[in-house]
Structures are given as C-alpha cells and as structure tokens.
Design a protein around this motif. Structure first.
Motif, mmCIF file in Angstrom:
data_model
loop_
_atom_site.group_PDB
_atom_site.id
_atom_site.type_symbol
_atom_site.label_atom_id
_atom_site.label_comp_id
_atom_site.label_asym_id
_atom_site.label_seq_id
_atom_site.Cartn_x
_atom_site.Cartn_y
_atom_site.Cartn_z
ATOM 1 N N ASP A 223 0.812 -1.217 0.000
ATOM 2 C CA ASP A 223 0.000 0.000 0.000
ATOM 3 C C ASP A 223 0.847 1.269 0.000
ATOM 4 O OD1 ASP A 223 -2.644 -1.054 -0.047
ATOM 5 O OD2 ASP A 223 -2.416 -1.662 2.047
ATOM 6 N N LEU A 224 2.125 1.134 -0.344
ATOM 7 C CA LEU A 224 2.998 2.295 -0.485
ATOM 8 C C LEU A 224 3.288 2.520 -1.960
ATOM 9 C CD1 LEU A 224 5.592 1.675 2.388
ATOM 10 C CD2 LEU A 224 3.635 3.237 2.419
ATOM 11 N N VAL A 225 3.300 3.772 -2.380
ATOM 12 C CA VAL A 225 3.573 4.108 -3.780
ATOM 13 C C VAL A 225 4.817 4.981 -3.853
ATOM 14 C CG1 VAL A 225 1.163 3.902 -4.467
ATOM 15 C CG2 VAL A 225 2.027 6.115 -3.700
ATOM 16 N N ALA A 226 5.528 4.860 -4.949
ATOM 17 C CA ALA A 226 6.791 5.575 -5.110
ATOM 18 C C ALA A 226 6.560 7.053 -5.391
ATOM 19 C CB ALA A 226 7.602 4.944 -6.238
ATOM 20 N N VAL A 227 7.392 7.882 -4.783
ATOM 21 C CA VAL A 227 7.413 9.325 -5.032
ATOM 22 C C VAL A 227 8.749 9.644 -5.684
ATOM 23 C CG1 VAL A 227 7.292 11.621 -3.997
ATOM 24 C CG2 VAL A 227 5.973 9.734 -2.999
ATOM 25 N N ASN A 228 8.724 10.293 -6.815
ATOM 26 C CA ASN A 228 9.983 10.565 -7.524
ATOM 27 C C ASN A 228 9.804 11.747 -8.456
ATOM 28 O OD1 ASN A 228 12.457 10.532 -8.745
ATOM 29 N ND2 ASN A 228 12.427 8.376 -9.283
ATOM 30 N N LEU A 229 10.285 12.888 -8.034
ATOM 31 C CA LEU A 229 10.200 14.095 -8.852
ATOM 32 C C LEU A 229 11.504 14.865 -8.739
ATOM 33 C CD1 LEU A 229 8.478 15.950 -10.670
ATOM 34 C CD2 LEU A 229 7.719 17.112 -8.587
ATOM 35 N N LEU A 245 -4.195 2.930 3.149
ATOM 36 C CA LEU A 245 -3.348 2.854 4.338
ATOM 37 C C LEU A 245 -3.215 4.238 4.949
ATOM 38 C CD1 LEU A 245 -1.416 1.140 6.136
ATOM 39 C CD2 LEU A 245 0.420 1.755 4.543
ATOM 40 N N HIS A 246 -3.729 4.399 6.164
ATOM 41 C CA HIS A 246 -3.669 5.710 6.816
ATOM 42 C C HIS A 246 -3.670 5.540 8.322
ATOM 43 C CE1 HIS A 246 -8.030 4.990 6.954
ATOM 44 N NE2 HIS A 246 -7.956 4.798 5.641
ATOM 45 N N LYS A 250 0.278 11.709 12.867
ATOM 46 C CA LYS A 250 1.369 11.876 11.904
ATOM 47 C C LYS A 250 2.683 11.245 12.368
ATOM 48 C CE LYS A 250 -0.585 16.349 10.488
ATOM 49 N NZ LYS A 250 -0.326 17.803 10.341
ATOM 50 N N THR A 251 2.608 10.370 13.372
ATOM 51 C CA THR A 251 3.839 9.820 13.934
ATOM 52 C C THR A 251 4.582 8.921 12.959
ATOM 53 O OG1 THR A 251 2.558 8.021 14.941
ATOM 54 C CG2 THR A 251 3.024 9.940 16.315
ATOM 55 N N GLU A 252 3.930 8.440 11.930
ATOM 56 C CA GLU A 252 4.613 7.589 10.956
ATOM 57 C C GLU A 252 4.845 8.330 9.640
ATOM 58 O OE1 GLU A 252 4.040 3.091 11.485
ATOM 59 O OE2 GLU A 252 2.051 3.926 11.833
ATOM 60 N N HIS A 284 -4.336 10.440 8.299
ATOM 61 C CA HIS A 284 -3.070 10.918 7.754
ATOM 62 C C HIS A 284 -2.326 9.771 7.068
ATOM 63 C CE1 HIS A 284 -3.643 14.570 10.170
ATOM 64 N NE2 HIS A 284 -4.042 13.750 11.125
ATOM 65 N N PRO A 285 -1.600 10.058 6.000
ATOM 66 C CA PRO A 285 -0.860 9.005 5.316
ATOM 67 C C PRO A 285 0.424 8.646 6.051
ATOM 68 C CG PRO A 285 -0.376 11.108 4.305
ATOM 69 C CD PRO A 285 -1.432 11.388 5.351
ATOM 70 N N MET A 286 0.917 7.440 5.806
ATOM 71 C CA MET A 286 2.291 7.124 6.157
ATOM 72 C C MET A 286 3.171 7.730 5.076
ATOM 73 S SD MET A 286 2.270 3.159 7.465
ATOM 74 C CE MET A 286 3.981 3.275 8.002
ATOM 75 N N ALA A 287 4.341 8.188 5.440
ATOM 76 C CA ALA A 287 5.212 8.821 4.449
ATOM 77 C C ALA A 287 6.670 8.606 4.827
ATOM 78 C CB ALA A 287 4.906 10.312 4.342
ATOM 79 N N PHE A 288 7.464 8.329 3.819
ATOM 80 C CA PHE A 288 8.918 8.194 3.956
ATOM 81 C C PHE A 288 9.511 9.044 2.828
ATOM 82 C CE2 PHE A 288 6.679 4.375 5.155
ATOM 83 C CZ PHE A 288 7.174 4.059 6.407
ATOM 84 N N LEU A 289 9.745 10.302 3.117
ATOM 85 C CA LEU A 289 10.062 11.268 2.066
ATOM 86 C C LEU A 289 11.451 11.874 2.262
ATOM 87 C CD1 LEU A 289 6.610 13.106 1.932
ATOM 88 C CD2 LEU A 289 7.467 11.380 0.334
ATOM 89 N N PHE A 290 12.156 12.000 1.146
ATOM 90 C CA PHE A 290 13.503 12.566 1.142
ATOM 91 C C PHE A 290 13.519 13.767 0.200
ATOM 92 C CE2 PHE A 290 13.720 8.230 2.415
ATOM 93 C CZ PHE A 290 14.723 8.146 3.347
ATOM 94 N N ILE A 291 13.711 14.937 0.785
ATOM 95 C CA ILE A 291 13.748 16.171 0.004
ATOM 96 C C ILE A 291 15.202 16.626 -0.058
ATOM 97 C CG2 ILE A 291 12.955 18.564 -0.131
ATOM 98 C CD1 ILE A 291 10.525 17.667 1.564
ATOM 99 N N ASN A 292 15.715 16.767 -1.256
ATOM 100 C CA ASN A 292 17.106 17.188 -1.429
ATOM 101 C C ASN A 292 17.164 18.468 -2.239
ATOM 102 O OD1 ASN A 292 18.886 14.992 -0.224
ATOM 103 N ND2 ASN A 292 17.482 13.794 -1.465
#
Length: 341
Positions: A223-229, A245-246, A250-252, A284-292
C-alpha cells in the motif's frame, strides 16, 4: 535604593551545564547527538546500547573514521568542531550536526568516556570525564571507530534528573529517535540493545523498502507508492501510502531534508493539501520522504536541536512536494483502476 546586581562572566562548568539544557533534555537527546556524529564520521555500522531507559547507561559505538588524541581532546571542548571552517559555512551546513558544545555539554552532566581510534593508528585514545572534569587520558587498545559511554545522566544536576520520566517512557523516546534515523539511513547497519537484549539488528547497504520491511513488516509495502520528482538539483523521492493505508496521527511520517530528519510548516501543509482529497478528515498518510536541495537553500539553525528548518524559497519547496505527491497518488489510482478493469 538597592544597587543592581553586578554582571560577571560565568565559569566554564556552569556554562556547559546551561548548554546541556539546550541540546540535551533527556536520554533520547544524547542518542540523537551521538548517532548524528557517527553518521557524519562515515560509519557503516552503529550500535546503540541502553540500560534502565538510558538513565544508567547510554552507549553509541561506530566504525567511523575515529580521531587521534589531539582531536579527541578538542571534541570535548566547547565550540570545537570539524564541520565548520568559515562563517559562510553556517549558511550551507551539509552535515547532520556541527554544534561544538554537544560533547562538552553531555560530558558536563554525566560520567562520560570517549574511546576512539583511527584505522591507521596503532592504538587509540580513551578520555574519562566526570561531570565536566577530565580525570584521565590514556592509550587504549580498541578497534577503529568511536565509542562513547554516558553513565548516570544528570547525576550532578538533580533538578534536571527529577524531571526524567520512568525508564519505560524514556526508552520509548529513545526507540523513536533510533527508528527515525534508521529510516533515514538504510545504507548504515544499526543495532539497538536494551538492557543487554537485542531489539533491532538492521542490515546495512539496504534500500528504503528493505528498511521498511525490517521495521514495519512486509504487509504495508503493497500500500505504499513511489514518489519521484526531480527539477534541476531539487528532488523529492521516497514512498507514501495510498488511500487504503492511513493513520490517526502523523507519527509515521518520516521526512528528511538533505538526509536530516526535520520538519517545516510548509511540508505539513503540502501533505495535508494533497491527502485531504483522498482521505477522510483526521486521517493521515504514512510517508517516507527525502527532500534534497542545495544546502544554502535551507536554514537548519532556527531550532536549537535542528528539529525544524526554514527554507529560503518555501513556496517552491511546497509546490515541488505537492506536485510529487499528486503525481504518485494519481499514478497509483490509475494502476488500481486498470487492475480493477
């Protein structure tokens, strides 16, 4: 008429204890500072040990570059750092930490031992500090890397120690810090020992999906989708949950800015803006995000422990994150609809 009190300089041991209040408020804060130093030292393996919720012992050992004796002694001095050379460097910090008073502050409120050795050195150095006073500096036969033992945190600051919670509560905060940094650095092997019992052993040289599987189980991956921009040298990558999946809080949501775990109001706004369209209110969604983005675009010094950052162009970061999340969710919906058809 009474005379105003005379202004005078504080002695170093009091200054260090005040600094400790800024960077260390509980055992988990010590783990944060020491893990950041280990990552910055290029460690590929870090072991964290905790006894009695960290109130009796906190230990972080790594296989990073280590230090010679002169640098080891400097590392426990206030405002000493290897990460800043010029005033302009403060505006483009690329390491997780640089605050020179961290080790000095920690060692001023604990029984502290630093053991370190460079790979090419025959022997290492061990420094023993008791409540801010150096008691011994000696040669040590130790493996390359650095190990720091912090015992009896706040033993000499009873007013601070009495505000510590139960060992179980302090341990929960430590686990949260450990998990946060574990999610941000799947390339580094990590181990957590609690009261000599292994809680986590995480493989290094892993991908984000591997680390999520190790820490959250395999089930959520579907239930996780890729983020890529990517746009120029700005990018948003990672994984975010779909509409199935929610969570209630926002702890996750794990967000890393140039590999630094941090937050900013514009990031929360961006996530809320996208997911209000697909989730019920209060979810709230689960999120594993990397901002560079370029280091000079981020001010990491707006919060004493760098938990929050400020962007030079906040609107651009907000829009980039919104576009990245919308693209991920739209793609996921299209795939699901195609599968259903």
């Amino acid at each position: 008429m009474s005379q105003p009190p005379v202004i005078q300089l504080l002695p170093d041991h009091i200054i260090n204890k005040i600094a400790a209040g800024e960077v260390v408020d509980r055992p988990a804060s010590v783990i944060k500072e020491l893990m950041e130093n280990a990552f910055d030292a290029g460690a590929t393996y870090i072991e964290v040990s905790v006894v009695d919720g960290g109130l009796k012992l906190l230990r972080v050992a790594d296989n990073g570059c280590g230090m010679d004796r002169d640098n080891a002694l400097l590392s426990v001095e206030r405002h000493a750092t290897s990460k800043i050379r010029h005033v302009d460097d403060i505006e483009k910090v690329a390491t997780l930490g640089f605050r020179g008073e961290a080790l000095a502050a920690i060692s001023s409120v604990s029984r502290f031992t630093l053991s370190t050795r460079r790979t090419d050195d025959v022997s290492g150095t061990e420094i023993v500090i008791n409540g801010g006073r150096i008691e011994d500096v000696r040669d040590a036969g130790i493996p390359p890397g650095t190990k720091i033992d912090v015992r009896q945190l706040f033993f000499n600051v009873p007013a601070r120690r009495k505000f510590m919670k139960s060992p179980a509560t302090e341990l929960n905060h430590i686990r949260q810090v450990f998990m946060l940094y574990a999610m941000g650095r799947p390339d580094v092997g990590l181990r957590l020992l609690v009261d000599e019992r292994e809680i986590y052993r995480l493989d290094g040289d892993s991908q984000l999906e591997d680390r999520i599987r190790q820490m959250h189980g395999s089930d959520i991956l579907r239930d996780l989708v890729a983020v890529n921009l990517q746009h120029d040298d700005w990018s948003v990558t990672g994984l975010v949950s779909n509409a199935h999946l929610h969570r209630a809080d926002k702890t996750e949501q794990y967000i890393f800015i140039n590999q630094r775990p941090a937050s900013a109001p514009v990031l929360g706004y961006a996530i809320g803006e996208v997911f209000q369209e697909v989730l019920d209110r209060g979810r709230h969604p689960m999120a594993f995000l990397f901002i560079n983005l370029p280091p000079e675009e981020v001010d990491v010094n707006v919060h004493p422990t760098k938990k929050e950052v400020r962007f030079r162009h906040g609107a651009r970061v907000r829009d980039l994150l919104i576009h990245a999340l919308r693209a991920a969710i739209t793609t996921s919906s299209a795939v699901n609809n195609a599968s259903a058809a």
